[in-house]
Design an enzyme around this catalytic site. Sequence first.
Site, PDB file in Angstrom:
ATOM      1  N   ARG A   1      -2.134  -2.920  -3.528  1.00 30.15           N
ATOM      2  CA  ARG A   1      -1.828  -1.819  -3.838  1.00 30.15           C
ATOM      3  C   ARG A   1      -2.860  -1.566  -4.174  1.00 30.15           C
ATOM      4  NH1 ARG A   1       2.438  -0.216  -8.476  1.00 30.15           N
ATOM      5  NH2 ARG A   1       2.120   2.124  -7.419  1.00 30.15           N
TER       6      ARG A   1
ATOM      7  N   ARG B   1       3.160   2.106  -1.205  1.00 24.80           N
ATOM      8  CA  ARG B   1       2.967   0.820  -1.162  1.00 24.80           C
ATOM      9  C   ARG B   1       3.557  -0.430  -0.873  1.00 24.80           C
ATOM     10  NH1 ARG B   1       6.017   2.941  -6.999  1.00 24.80           N
ATOM     11  NH2 ARG B   1       5.578   4.353  -6.431  1.00 24.80           N
TER      12      ARG B   1
ATOM     13  N   ASP C   1       5.292  -3.388  -5.782  1.00 30.47           N
ATOM     14  CA  ASP C   1       5.407  -2.868  -6.863  1.00 30.47           C
ATOM     15  C   ASP C   1       6.521  -3.614  -7.753  1.00 30.47           C
ATOM     16  OD1 ASP C   1       5.577  -0.356  -9.149  1.00 30.47           O
ATOM     17  OD2 ASP C   1       7.807  -0.007  -8.226  1.00 30.47           O
TER      18      ASP C   1
ATOM     19  N   ASP D   1       8.311  -4.034 -12.011  1.00 33.37           N
ATOM     20  CA  ASP D   1       8.494  -3.220 -13.054  1.00 33.37           C
ATOM     21  C   ASP D   1       9.114  -4.404 -13.736  1.00 33.37           C
ATOM     22  OD1 ASP D   1       7.641  -1.115 -12.700  1.00 33.37           O
ATOM     23  OD2 ASP D   1       9.279   0.237 -11.272  1.00 33.37           O
TER      24      ASP D   1
END
Length: 314
Positions: free
Chosen positions: A82, A90, A93, A95
């Site tokens: 990334r 991307r 990702d 989170d």
Amino acid sequence: MHDVVLALGSNKGDKKENIKRALYFISHSGIRIHKVSKTIITSPWGNWQQADFANMVLTAKTSLSPYELLKTIKGIERTMGRTEGHMKPRIIDIDIIFFDNIILNTEELEIPHPSFRERIFVLGPLFEIAPHLKDPVSGKSISQLYKELLSMPYVGHIETEKGSFFVSVKNGMVLKTSFDYIRGRQEYTPIIANLLDRLKMYFNGEKVDFNDFSLDFSNVPPLYRKIYTVLRKIPYGTTISYSHLAELAGIPKGARTIGNAMAKNPFPILVPCHRVIRKDGTLGGFSSGIERKIFLLKLELGDRFFDIFPKNIH
DNA sequence: TGACGCGCACCAT
DNA sequence: ATGGTGCGCGTCA
């Protein structure tokens, strides 16, 4: 051991494969995966002109601290290639959505994730694997948040020279536009995408007309509705005084009423209240900041701005 | 009912 | 050319 919820997304390359690889890395980094949701495909949010995302959510246990966990997942993102850049395509990702019941609000890390309540691509998968989990901030369960989200208006935004600009849409109608944040379901429907496209052109200085969008006037008083309808017919690149607009709306001495209506305009840009100026050749007010009115008028008028407002040095 | 506001005309300097 | 003072008009509390 801590209970954590992570959300994964990818919109570049073999998306589902990227997510599988990320799961592999996660499970070899001191994180014990408990449940994984299905992987779903969603349209992007934040920058609507890019590829669809693959998204999924997992629950897991770990002995890492919040910051160690953050460092670990950012390390995995980097390992997988990334590159930096906000709102760009991307490979992966990751989170942190929840970390036990803690509430953390630092520059570096916010837990729970600040906007998960507005994102179907988090709440949907999370509803699948942990509907009874509670959000420590609102005290509501995932299933409740999910249900609420489904009835919220869709929202989108663009970045402009004068800050972010937000729109919300429900039942095919524009509900509100604003330079202030609008809460809602963060997804791009065709109408939102079309609207944002046009707004982008508009803020680039192109002559754009928004009159083909229908506006939801259900919470607007009847006279204001009429005023906004009349004002929409004032074309790009022209101005009108408060008193003249009052006449056109059928209230010959109601200039001040027009001012009130402009101040409460729920649809800035689409209902072009920035084109309404004072009779004495000054600008009048603008609820989201007079600099913005100046900016919009300069955008539309070009050099003519200085003919109409000779007193303004800007 | 009464206060309020993204204005306007009219009169003062 | 600026600066105050009523006036008038719909909303919302």
